[in-house]
Write a protein that holds these residues in place. Structure first.
Motif, PDB file in Angstrom:
ATOM      1  N   ALA A   6       0.829  -1.206   0.000  1.00  0.00           N
ATOM      2  CA  ALA A   6       0.000   0.000   0.000  1.00  0.00           C
ATOM      3  C   ALA A   6       0.866   1.261   0.000  1.00  0.00           C
ATOM      4  CB  ALA A   6      -0.922  -0.008   1.219  1.00  0.00           C
ATOM      5  N   THR A   7       1.943   1.229   0.808  1.00  0.00           N
ATOM      6  CA  THR A   7       2.845   2.389   0.834  1.00  0.00           C
ATOM      7  C   THR A   7       3.472   2.621  -0.526  1.00  0.00           C
ATOM      8  OG1 THR A   7       3.346   1.979   3.167  1.00  0.00           O
ATOM      9  CG2 THR A   7       4.905   3.345   1.936  1.00  0.00           C
ATOM     10  N   ASP A   8       3.830   1.526  -1.168  1.00  0.00           N
ATOM     11  CA  ASP A   8       4.442   1.646  -2.494  1.00  0.00           C
ATOM     12  C   ASP A   8       3.437   2.142  -3.532  1.00  0.00           C
ATOM     13  OD1 ASP A   8       6.674   1.094  -4.382  1.00  0.00           O
ATOM     14  OD2 ASP A   8       5.251  -0.349  -5.169  1.00  0.00           O
ATOM     15  N   GLN A   9       2.228   1.575  -3.461  1.00  0.00           N
ATOM     16  CA  GLN A   9       1.232   1.931  -4.472  1.00  0.00           C
ATOM     17  C   GLN A   9       0.648   3.314  -4.239  1.00  0.00           C
ATOM     18  OE1 GLN A   9      -1.545  -1.320  -4.261  1.00  0.00           O
ATOM     19  NE2 GLN A   9      -0.348  -2.627  -5.634  1.00  0.00           N
ATOM     20  N   ARG A  10       0.328   3.597  -2.945  1.00  0.00           N
ATOM     21  CA  ARG A  10      -0.339   4.873  -2.661  1.00  0.00           C
ATOM     22  C   ARG A  10       0.628   5.976  -2.251  1.00  0.00           C
ATOM     23  NH1 ARG A  10      -5.093   2.228   1.158  1.00  0.00           N
ATOM     24  NH2 ARG A  10      -5.921   0.799  -0.439  1.00  0.00           N
ATOM     25  N   GLY A  11       1.765   5.578  -1.743  1.00  0.00           N
ATOM     26  CA  GLY A  11       2.751   6.568  -1.334  1.00  0.00           C
ATOM     27  C   GLY A  11       3.747   6.871  -2.436  1.00  0.00           C
ATOM     28  N   VAL A  12       4.695   5.924  -2.590  1.00  0.00           N
ATOM     29  CA  VAL A  12       5.745   6.139  -3.598  1.00  0.00           C
ATOM     30  C   VAL A  12       5.145   6.248  -4.990  1.00  0.00           C
ATOM     31  CG1 VAL A  12       7.833   5.174  -4.613  1.00  0.00           C
ATOM     32  CG2 VAL A  12       7.404   4.908  -2.158  1.00  0.00           C
ATOM     33  N   ASP A  13       4.339   5.215  -5.354  1.00  0.00           N
ATOM     34  CA  ASP A  13       3.721   5.271  -6.679  1.00  0.00           C
ATOM     35  C   ASP A  13       2.761   6.438  -6.794  1.00  0.00           C
ATOM     36  OD1 ASP A  13       5.143   3.056  -7.302  1.00  0.00           O
ATOM     37  OD2 ASP A  13       3.450   1.677  -7.424  1.00  0.00           O
ATOM     38  N   GLY A  14       2.075   6.794  -5.660  1.00  0.00           N
ATOM     39  CA  GLY A  14       1.154   7.924  -5.705  1.00  0.00           C
ATOM     40  C   GLY A  14       1.857   9.221  -6.032  1.00  0.00           C
ATOM     41  N   VAL A  15       3.015   9.445  -5.361  1.00  0.00           N
ATOM     42  CA  VAL A  15       3.785  10.663  -5.654  1.00  0.00           C
ATOM     43  C   VAL A  15       4.276  10.658  -7.090  1.00  0.00           C
ATOM     44  CG1 VAL A  15       5.896  11.921  -5.079  1.00  0.00           C
ATOM     45  CG2 VAL A  15       4.463  10.987  -3.252  1.00  0.00           C
ATOM     46  N   VAL A  16       4.805   9.517  -7.511  1.00  0.00           N
ATOM     47  CA  VAL A  16       5.303   9.419  -8.887  1.00  0.00           C
ATOM     48  C   VAL A  16       4.174   9.631  -9.884  1.00  0.00           C
ATOM     49  CG1 VAL A  16       6.318   7.852 -10.582  1.00  0.00           C
ATOM     50  CG2 VAL A  16       7.215   7.910  -8.251  1.00  0.00           C
TER      51      VAL A  16
END
Length: 648
Positions: A569-579
């Motif tokens: 979730a952090t990757d998808q919504r955080g890192v990937d979200g920012v990207v």
């Protein structure tokens, strides 16, 4: 002798390469080639044993590379002594018989040639481990064994259960292997070398003190706990039964699980008294726990799997109490009778249309006389019946425990009673009594010579391998050094002496287990439910394996899955979200820029061009090329000018 040692290693490696590349195109799909290759290793191992029996030792070393200025050159090499010679013979003999048995058992399998290729690599990996001349070289074979076990346990990876079992085995043993890596780092930090002699000299000269000594010893044992399925990392071994039965025989008798015992036996001079005590306690508790679980298993291979866990616990008990020779001797005898029983179970499963539930068997001795007769020898050997191989090695372990840790002796004796009891249960449910499923029983028959001959050979070895007059003694199986850790030296010099009291108790334990097992599951089978009624709670605990799998699922796997979900979730919504937000902002900015460029900039350019084109078109009308038109226009223009001048 170097040529012989290299031939032992090269034969299965060449066999693997040829079988993997061209096996399907060879006669009989190459099974004869792999049998020949491991046969070369077996003959070479016999030559080595004959030479070493007289006390000879050999060592060859080749420099590998020098890691800068941080230490001495790292090397690979081959070391041969009594322990190496015995293990070479055990590994190559059991592997040869497993190859032979597999010709009948695996016949018709779509991946038949690939199976033999990986059997070759498995054998090669274990031989690399045994012949290793230093700890780093041993670690290479150690990891190769883990890889091959993954490939063979999950050989039928198209099914979910074998694929999951292979992953479970690989990941569980990797946990233990972290201990091996810690031990390697601690040893190199303290000694600056991985050579066995250098390590043992450092211990003798007290140049290798705590905390490095303790850390190295515990790390090595942690690795052995993973590979040899000791508490609490024992959970992978029963699930490994999802692989083909010949693989189970090889793993449980001579390769993977034997590697952990061999490692501890090889490195005994490094182990402090405190570490040895930990090893003894873990071994004794594992032997008892696995025996209790085996009581309530109905799958014939699962019973044998937990039997292996229990017997490995016996081996570590022997090593931990200082009776090194006894623990290693039991590794040798166990290899023969456990390979016999696993191949025997394979013969039963093959005859019963791949049925493994003992509750559907019964009365098979009449249909499978060779399998049933040889299996009985294995049962008596593991139960410690006098004059069979298991009697001598198990009694030596119990003698060591009696002299050093009496409490652990009684735990080991209780495990001996359980061993005889649950193995008798297995034999009675499978081979004796009346058939409980006529469909399973009706068409059961012995396999061909390739399946029965290995059983006969292993049955003979299960009887004679422990006989004292054959020459087994502490000099052949003891660690390859005169060093002994302070505090346990006297226990390490038992030389297979048997305490009279211990011998009587050990024989009585085996006899009680055998008689009780036959009485409960044979004579009193019609009253079995009533007999088990007071123990339903215990039976449920044993059948559920003390809930270890559930415990790991809740304590380890579920938090791990939750953590993985959080990272996802952090990757998808955080890192990937920012990207993605930056990407969307860039896309929108590009669209605005494109609009301005297309409408404003391009519009002005096109407007300028249109005006110029319009004016140019108008002016071009005046450029007709007619002189009269030019004169007329000139006169008209002049008239207009004069008129305007006159008006002004």
């Amino acid at each position: 002798m170097l040529t012989v040692a290299l031939a032992i290693l090269a034969a299965p490696l060449v066999g693997f390469v040829l079988q993997y590349a061209w096996g399907p195109r060879l006669w009989r799909q190459g099974d004869w080639l792999t049998l020949l290759a491991i046969g070369v290793s077996l003959v070479g191992s016999g030559v080595v044993l004959a030479d070493v029996w007289g006390g000879a030792t050999y060592r060859w070393t080749w420099e590998w590379f020098t890691p800068g200025a941080v230490g001495s050159a790292l090397s690979i090499g081959i070391a041969i002594d009594g322990l190496t010679a015995v293990m070479l013979c055990v590994v190559s003999l059991v592997a040869f018989l497993v190859h032979l048995f597999s010709m009948g058992y695996m016949h018709g399998d779509p991946k038949y040639p690939l199976f033999f290729a990986w059997l070759q690599m498995f054998s090669f990996s274990m031989l690399v481990l045994v012949l290793a001349g230093n700890l780093l070289h041993l670690f290479m074979g150690w990891e190769l064994v883990g890889l091959c076990s993954y490939k063979l346990i999950g050989f039928w990876s198209e099914r979910p259960a074998p694929a999951n079992a292979a992953r479970k085995a690989f990941l569980t043993t990797r946990i233990g292997d972290l201990g091996m890596m810690v031990a390697l780092m601690a040893i190199y930090a303290a000694v600056g070398s991985f050579e066995f002699d250098r390590i043992f000299e450092a211990v003798e000269q007290r140049a290798f003190d705590d905390p490095w000594l303790m850390l190295a010893g515990l790390g090595l044992f942690a690795a052995a706990v993973g590979k040899s399925a000791q508490l609490p990392l024992h959970v992978w071994l029963p699930d490994a039964m999802e692989g083909p039965t010949p693989v189970s025989a090889l793993i449980h008798a001579a390769t993977m699980v034997a590697a952990g015992v061999y490692l501890v036996g090889r490195m005994v001079p490094l182990l402090s008294p405190e570490v040895l005590a930990v090893i003894a306690v873990i071994g004794a508790v594992t032997a008892l726990m696995a025996g209790l679980i085996a009581l309530a298993q109905d799958d014939i291979k699962k019973v044998l799997a937990y039997s292996t866990v229990s017997q490995l616990g016996y081996m570590f008990l022997g090593l931990g109490v200082g009776a090194w020779h006894a623990g290693l001797f039991h590794l040798t005898t166990h290899a023969f009778f456990k390979a016999l029983m696993f191949l025997g179970s394979g013969s039963v499963i093959h005859a019963c249309h791949h049925e493994q539930d003992m509750r559907k068997m019964g009365g098979l001795l009449r249909r499978l006389p060779v399998t049933g007769g040889t299996f009985a020898v294995g049962v008596l050997a593991i139960a410690g019946a006098p004059f069979l191989s298991g009697f001598y090695s198990k009694d030596a372990i119990l003698s060591g425990a009696w002299n050093r840790f009496p409490l652990l002796f009684w735990i080991g004796l209780a495990a001996a009673v359980l061993t005889a009891f649950y193995m008798t249960r297995l034999y009675v449910l499978t081979f004796l009594g009346r058939p409980r499923d006529e469909h399973v029983h009706a068409h059961a028959h012995e396999g061909g010579l390739s399946m029965t001959l290995p059983l006969l050979v292993l049955a003979v070895l299960s009887v004679v391998a422990g006989w004292p007059f054959l020459g087994w003694d502490a000099a052949l199986l003891a660690p390859p050094t005169h060093l002994r850790v302070e505090g346990v030296a006297t226990v390490g010099d038992l030389h297979f002496e048997h305490d009279g009291t211990v011998m009587v108790l050990a024989i009585a334990a085996g006899l009680v287990g055998l008689v009780a097992g036959y009485a409960v599951f044979g004579r009193l089978a019609h009253r079995l439910d009533a007999l088990k009624a007071p123990f339903r709670g215990l039976e449920r605990a044993f059948a559920r394996k003390f809930w270890f799998d559930e415990l790991y699922r809740e304590v380890v796997l579920r938090p791990a899955y939750g953590l993985a979900a959080w990272f996802t979730a952090t990757d998808q919504r955080g890192v990937d979200g920012v990207v993605n937000a930056v990407g969307r902002g860039g896309t929108r900015g590009a669209r605005v820029s494109a609009f301005v460029d297309r409408v404003v900039v391009d519009g002005l350019v096109r407007l300028t061009g249109a005006v110029c084109q319009f004016l140019g078109a108008g002016v071009s009308l005046l450029q007709s090329g007619r002189v009269r038109l030019y004169l007329g226009v000139s006169v008209g223009a002049l008239a207009v000018i004069l008129l305007l001048e006159g008006l002004s």
